[in-house]
Design a protein around this motif. Structure first.
Motif, short mmCIF file in Angstrom:
data_model
loop_
_atom_site.label_atom_id
_atom_site.label_comp_id
_atom_site.label_asym_id
_atom_site.label_seq_id
_atom_site.Cartn_x
_atom_site.Cartn_y
_atom_site.Cartn_z
N ALA A 97 0.82 -1.21 0.00
CA ALA A 97 0.00 0.00 0.00
C ALA A 97 0.86 1.26 0.00
O ALA A 97 0.56 2.23 -0.71
CB ALA A 97 -0.94 0.00 1.21
N VAL A 98 1.92 1.25 0.80
CA VAL A 98 2.80 2.42 0.85
C VAL A 98 3.58 2.57 -0.46
O VAL A 98 3.82 3.69 -0.92
CB VAL A 98 3.74 2.34 2.06
N MET A 99 3.92 1.46 -1.10
CA MET A 99 4.62 1.52 -2.38
C MET A 99 3.77 2.20 -3.46
O MET A 99 4.31 2.76 -4.41
CB MET A 99 5.00 0.10 -2.83
N LEU A 100 2.45 2.21 -3.30
CA LEU A 100 1.60 2.92 -4.26
C LEU A 100 1.95 4.40 -4.33
O LEU A 100 1.72 5.05 -5.35
CB LEU A 100 0.12 2.75 -3.88
N GLY A 101 2.49 4.92 -3.24
CA GLY A 101 2.89 6.32 -3.24
C GLY A 101 4.03 6.61 -4.23
O GLY A 101 4.22 7.76 -4.63
N ARG A 102 4.74 5.57 -4.63
CA ARG A 102 5.86 5.75 -5.56
C ARG A 102 5.41 5.69 -7.02
O ARG A 102 6.22 5.91 -7.93
CB ARG A 102 6.92 4.67 -5.32
N ASP A 114 13.13 3.90 -4.58
CA ASP A 114 11.71 3.71 -4.27
C ASP A 114 11.55 2.91 -2.98
O ASP A 114 10.76 3.28 -2.11
CB ASP A 114 11.01 2.97 -5.42
N GLN A 115 12.30 1.82 -2.86
CA GLN A 115 12.19 0.98 -1.67
C GLN A 115 12.65 1.72 -0.43
O GLN A 115 12.04 1.61 0.65
CB GLN A 115 13.00 -0.29 -1.85
N ALA A 116 13.70 2.52 -0.58
CA ALA A 116 14.20 3.29 0.57
C ALA A 116 13.16 4.32 1.02
O ALA A 116 12.97 4.55 2.23
CB ALA A 116 15.51 3.98 0.21
N ALA A 117 12.48 4.95 0.06
CA ALA A 117 11.45 5.94 0.41
C ALA A 117 10.30 5.27 1.15
O ALA A 117 9.75 5.81 2.11
CB ALA A 117 10.94 6.64 -0.86
N VAL A 118 9.92 4.07 0.70
CA VAL A 118 8.84 3.32 1.34
C VAL A 118 9.24 2.89 2.75
O VAL A 118 8.50 3.09 3.72
CB VAL A 118 8.44 2.10 0.49
N ASP A 119 10.43 2.32 2.88
CA ASP A 119 10.90 1.87 4.19
C ASP A 119 11.02 3.04 5.16
O ASP A 119 10.68 2.91 6.34
CB ASP A 119 12.25 1.15 4.05
N GLY A 120 11.49 4.17 4.65
CA GLY A 120 11.64 5.34 5.50
C GLY A 120 10.30 5.85 6.01
O GLY A 120 10.15 6.19 7.19
N ALA A 121 9.30 5.87 5.13
CA ALA A 121 7.97 6.34 5.53
C ALA A 121 7.32 5.38 6.51
O ALA A 121 6.69 5.80 7.49
CB ALA A 121 7.09 6.51 4.29
N ILE A 122 7.46 4.08 6.27
CA ILE A 122 6.90 3.07 7.17
C ILE A 122 7.53 3.18 8.55
O ILE A 122 6.84 3.15 9.58
CB ILE A 122 7.08 1.67 6.58
N ARG A 145 -2.62 5.60 9.45
CA ARG A 145 -1.18 5.87 9.43
C ARG A 145 -0.53 5.32 8.17
O ARG A 145 0.45 5.89 7.67
CB ARG A 145 -0.52 5.30 10.68
N VAL A 146 -1.08 4.23 7.63
CA VAL A 146 -0.57 3.70 6.36
C VAL A 146 -0.78 4.72 5.24
O VAL A 146 0.09 4.93 4.40
CB VAL A 146 -1.24 2.36 6.01
N LEU A 147 -1.95 5.36 5.23
CA LEU A 147 -2.22 6.37 4.20
C LEU A 147 -1.27 7.56 4.33
O LEU A 147 -0.83 8.13 3.32
CB LEU A 147 -3.66 6.85 4.32
N ILE A 148 -0.94 7.93 5.55
CA ILE A 148 0.01 9.02 5.75
C ILE A 148 1.40 8.60 5.28
O ILE A 148 2.11 9.37 4.62
CB ILE A 148 0.02 9.46 7.22
N ALA A 149 1.77 7.34 5.59
CA ALA A 149 3.06 6.83 5.13
C ALA A 149 3.11 6.80 3.60
O ALA A 149 4.14 7.13 2.99
CB ALA A 149 3.31 5.44 5.70
N ARG A 150 2.02 6.40 2.98
CA ARG A 150 1.96 6.38 1.51
C ARG A 150 2.19 7.78 0.94
O ARG A 150 2.92 7.96 -0.04
CB ARG A 150 0.61 5.84 1.05
N ALA A 151 1.58 8.77 1.56
CA ALA A 151 1.74 10.15 1.09
C ALA A 151 3.18 10.63 1.26
O ALA A 151 3.73 11.32 0.39
CB ALA A 151 0.78 11.07 1.83
N LEU A 152 3.83 10.26 2.37
CA LEU A 152 5.22 10.67 2.59
C LEU A 152 6.15 9.95 1.62
O LEU A 152 7.13 10.55 1.14
CB LEU A 152 5.63 10.38 4.03
N ALA A 153 5.86 8.68 1.32
CA ALA A 153 6.69 7.93 0.38
C ALA A 153 6.65 8.55 -1.01
O ALA A 153 7.56 8.36 -1.82
CB ALA A 153 6.23 6.47 0.32
#
Length: 268
Positions: A97-102, A114-122, A145-153
């Motif tokens: 779900a967070v990877m969708l932000g990428r 991309d993976q680093a951005a996702v891991d960092g947001a999570i 919080r997942v939706l917020i992480a997705r937006a940050l990613a």
């Protein structure tokens, strides 16, 4: 000044005018609160900037670029949006779900960045231990919080949040607001949050924009924008505005509160 600029935005449903000539500027690196009672236009304004709704008139730009005419993929590289309720595909895992932000940035497959951005947001949202869990297994607050992480990613320049803390308990409300404030200051992100809690806005946000009846009635640093008379008229409730230097606190004037007879600050 660089940043987000909203000019003369109009929006309505048939005869009901929701936004009436709204205009504001939010500088880069600024955390701005959109405040006002239900129906004042807070959520509508965030959805227009996110291009979920189209205004009948007006302009939205960032660093001089017209966001309402930018191709969708390019718009998504600049603007990310956290909805009021969990609008996420619940059969995905947290990682997926967070990877969708990428998506706006990715090619055929995720890169190391991309993976680093996702891991960092999570990690930043405290979801690392839930990475392989499906969203359907999470509480409403965790899903938010997942939706917020997705937006940050998504690594946006403009971050829009529509009452993102409404499903969170107090601890995560505070942590989320701290995270957004840190992101604005560390990365120069322009963030707008539609929020009801005046004191959270006063403590965490640099700018407060108060809407009433689809119009802006106050705009500035919270210590300047919060006026007891204006707040009382907008919310239909007598309040006290107390100032201690740059800090400000809003309290209802409770019956029997003798201090409420002579409120401090804000012309109350």
């Amino acid at each position: 000044m660089s940043g987000l600029e909203v000019s003369a935005v109009e929006f309505g449903y048939r005869r009901h005018r929701v936004l009436d000539g709204v205009g504001l500027t939010v500088a880069e690196g600024t955390f701005c609160a959109l405040l006002g009672p239900n129906g004042s236009g807070k959520s509508t304004l965030t959805k227009i900037i996110a291009r979920i709704l189209a205004p009948q008139a007006g302009k939205v730009s960032f660093d001089g670029r017209d966001l309402l005419r930018t191709p969708r993929r390019e718009h998504a590289k600049v603007v990310s949006y956290v909805p009021q309720s969990s609008e996420a595909p619940f059969e995905l895992t947290v990682q997926e779900a967070v990877m969708l932000g990428r998506t706006p940035h990715m090619g055929l497959r995720p890169t190391a960045h991309d993976q680093a951005a996702v891991d960092g947001a999570i990690g930043r949202l405290g979801l690392a231990e839930l990475g392989e869990r499906r969203l359907s297994e999470l509480s409403g607050g965790q899903a938010q919080r997942v939706l917020i992480a997705r937006a940050l990613a998504q690594e946006p320049r403009v971050l829009l949040l529509d009452e993102p803390t409404s499903a969170l308990d107090l601890r995560y409300q505070i942590e989320t607001l701290q995270i957004v404030r840190s992101v604005t200051r560390e990365q120069g992100v322009t963030a707008l949050i539609a929020i009801h809690d005046l004191n959270h806005a006063a403590h965490f946000c640099d700018q407060a924009v108060l809407l009433s009846g689809g119009r802006i009635v106050a705009d500035g640093p919270p210590a300047e924008a919060f006026d007891a008379d204006v707040l009382g008229e907008v919310y239909g409730l007598e309040v006290r505005v107390e100032r201690r230097g740059a800090d400000v606190e809003v309290r209802p004037a409770v019956l029997g509160d003798t201090a409420a007879v002579a409120p401090q600050g804000g012309g109350a």
